[in-house]
Design an enzyme around this catalytic site. Structure first.
Site, short mmCIF file in Angstrom:
data_model
loop_
_atom_site.label_atom_id
_atom_site.label_comp_id
_atom_site.label_asym_id
_atom_site.label_seq_id
_atom_site.Cartn_x
_atom_site.Cartn_y
_atom_site.Cartn_z
N ASN A 13 0.87 -1.18 0.00
CA ASN A 13 0.00 0.00 0.00
C ASN A 13 0.90 1.23 0.00
O ASN A 13 1.46 1.59 1.03
CB ASN A 13 -0.92 -0.03 1.23
CG ASN A 13 -1.80 1.21 1.31
OD1 ASN A 13 -1.83 2.01 0.36
ND2 ASN A 13 -2.52 1.36 2.41
N TRP A 14 1.00 1.85 -1.17
CA TRP A 14 1.91 3.00 -1.32
C TRP A 14 1.28 4.30 -0.83
O TRP A 14 1.90 5.37 -0.96
CB TRP A 14 2.39 3.10 -2.76
CG TRP A 14 3.41 2.06 -3.12
CD1 TRP A 14 4.06 1.22 -2.26
CD2 TRP A 14 3.91 1.75 -4.43
NE1 TRP A 14 4.92 0.40 -2.94
CE2 TRP A 14 4.86 0.70 -4.28
CE3 TRP A 14 3.65 2.23 -5.71
CZ2 TRP A 14 5.54 0.15 -5.37
CZ3 TRP A 14 4.32 1.69 -6.79
CH2 TRP A 14 5.26 0.66 -6.63
N HIS A 102 -9.81 1.36 5.02
CA HIS A 102 -8.53 1.62 5.67
C HIS A 102 -8.74 2.61 6.81
O HIS A 102 -9.54 3.55 6.69
CB HIS A 102 -7.51 2.15 4.66
CG HIS A 102 -6.12 2.12 5.19
ND1 HIS A 102 -5.66 3.05 6.10
CD2 HIS A 102 -5.10 1.24 5.00
CE1 HIS A 102 -4.41 2.74 6.43
NE2 HIS A 102 -4.05 1.65 5.78
N GLU A 176 -5.70 -4.64 10.71
CA GLU A 176 -4.68 -3.60 10.90
C GLU A 176 -5.04 -2.79 12.14
O GLU A 176 -5.84 -1.84 12.06
CB GLU A 176 -4.66 -2.63 9.72
CG GLU A 176 -4.23 -3.21 8.41
CD GLU A 176 -3.63 -2.13 7.50
OE1 GLU A 176 -2.47 -2.29 7.12
OE2 GLU A 176 -4.30 -1.13 7.21
N GLY A 182 2.19 2.50 11.28
CA GLY A 182 3.21 3.55 11.24
C GLY A 182 3.87 3.86 12.58
O GLY A 182 4.52 4.88 12.73
N SER A 215 2.94 -1.71 10.68
CA SER A 215 4.37 -1.75 11.02
C SER A 215 5.05 -3.06 10.65
O SER A 215 5.91 -3.55 11.39
CB SER A 215 4.59 -1.44 12.50
OG SER A 215 4.26 -0.09 12.76
N GLY A 236 2.69 -0.95 4.47
CA GLY A 236 2.74 0.46 4.09
C GLY A 236 4.17 0.89 3.83
O GLY A 236 4.79 0.52 2.82
P1 13P Z 1 2.76 0.72 7.86
O1 13P Z 1 3.23 -0.59 7.32
O2 13P Z 1 3.51 1.91 7.32
O3 13P Z 1 2.61 0.71 9.34
O4 13P Z 1 1.27 0.92 7.27
C1 13P Z 1 0.37 -0.12 7.40
C2 13P Z 1 -0.81 0.18 6.57
O5 13P Z 1 -1.58 1.08 6.89
C3 13P Z 1 -0.99 -0.59 5.34
O6 13P Z 1 -2.25 -0.39 4.80
#
Ligand code: 13P
Length: 251
Positions: A13-14, A102, A176, A182, A215, A236
């Site tokens: 997921n960019w 999301h 998630e 993050g 994460s 992410g």
């Molecule tokens: P991170 O991997 O940057 O924590 O983001 C996770 C995310 O929200 C993927 O959709």
């Protein structure tokens, strides 16, 4: 006898990190290796770039095992909805997956469960596999409400007609936790086992695949990879760096 490695799903997921130029340059530079990686590791890899790059990246990977996803879609089908993208439009450019629900959309754009259910319905009607994100906040976790929150976020799923017979995966659900996104924090193996074993008991459509997100990096992936109930990962930040993404698939 050599065993075929387990087939995991990896979704990059960019978010809104890359411009069109950056996303297409990433694909030009690493696309071939990505295809080889998918084959070597028996992995299903799905890239979710921003809308500006979705068509060109989808076309780039036509007739390869790499799939693409939109990051969201409208809850409307067509009409005067400035700035939105319909499921039909996403299907028309050949993308086969779409993220919905999301937490960044739930909290920043006010997406409700009713709107997310409508998005899911629109996607299924357009032959696109939804990637439904669910997850509790830090406060929900602290007050022991995790499963209640997830149950509420999934309440509409049992009445949704998942009859997309052509899709190889009818539905992807990504757990998630909001507090893990993050932050570098990930749930313990015990917490993951509680959530994923519960998800296995609630009568999700047959063929649903269950992913973990939040994460995921090469430093944190060991624990979720040791949980046999997890079919893949929604990644992410770590998916922006090809070498790191490769490490996660290879781990
Ligand atoms: P991170 O991997 O940057 O924590 O983001 C996770 C995310 O929200 C993927 O959709």
């Amino acid at each position: 006898m050599t065993q075929t490695p387990r087939s995991y799903v990896y979704i990059a997921n960019w978010k809104m990190y890359f411009t069109f130029q950056e996303a297409t340059a990433w694909v030009e530079q690493h696309g071939k290796q990505l295809e080889e990686l998918a084959a070597q590791e028996n992995a299903k890899i799905i890239l979710a770039p921003s809308m500006s790059a979705l068509q060109s990246i989808t076309t780039h990977f036509q007739n390869t095992p790499i799939n693409t996803a939109a990051q969201d879609c409208s809850d409307r089908t067509t009409g005067a909805f400035t700035g939105q993208n319909s499921a039909r439009d996403i299907a028309s450019i050949g993308a086969t997956f779409c993220i919905i629900g999301h937490s960044e959309r739930r909290t920043l754009q006010g997406d409700t469960d009713a709107a997310i259910a409508q998005k899911c319905s629109n996607l299924l009607q357009s032959g696109i596999t939804p990637i439904l994100c669910i997850g509790e906040s830090a406060q929900d976790r602290a007050s022991g409400q995790t499963l209640q929150v997830l149950q509420a976020q999934l309440s509409w799923v049992s009445s949704m007609p998942f009859i997309s017979s052509t899709a190889s995966i009818p539905l992807l659900i990504a757990y998630e936790p909001v507090w893990a996104i993050g932050t570098g924090q990930v749930p313990t193996l015990a917490e993951l086992t509680t959530v994923f074993s519960w998800l296995k008991t609630i009568g999700l459509p047959s063929g649903t695949r269950l992913l973990y997100g939040g994460s995921v990096t090469s430093k944190t992936i060991a624990s979720p990879k040791s949980c046999p109930l997890i079919d893949g990962f929604l990644i992410g930040g770590a998916s922006l760096d090809f070498q790191e993404f490769k490490n996660l698939v290879h781990y």
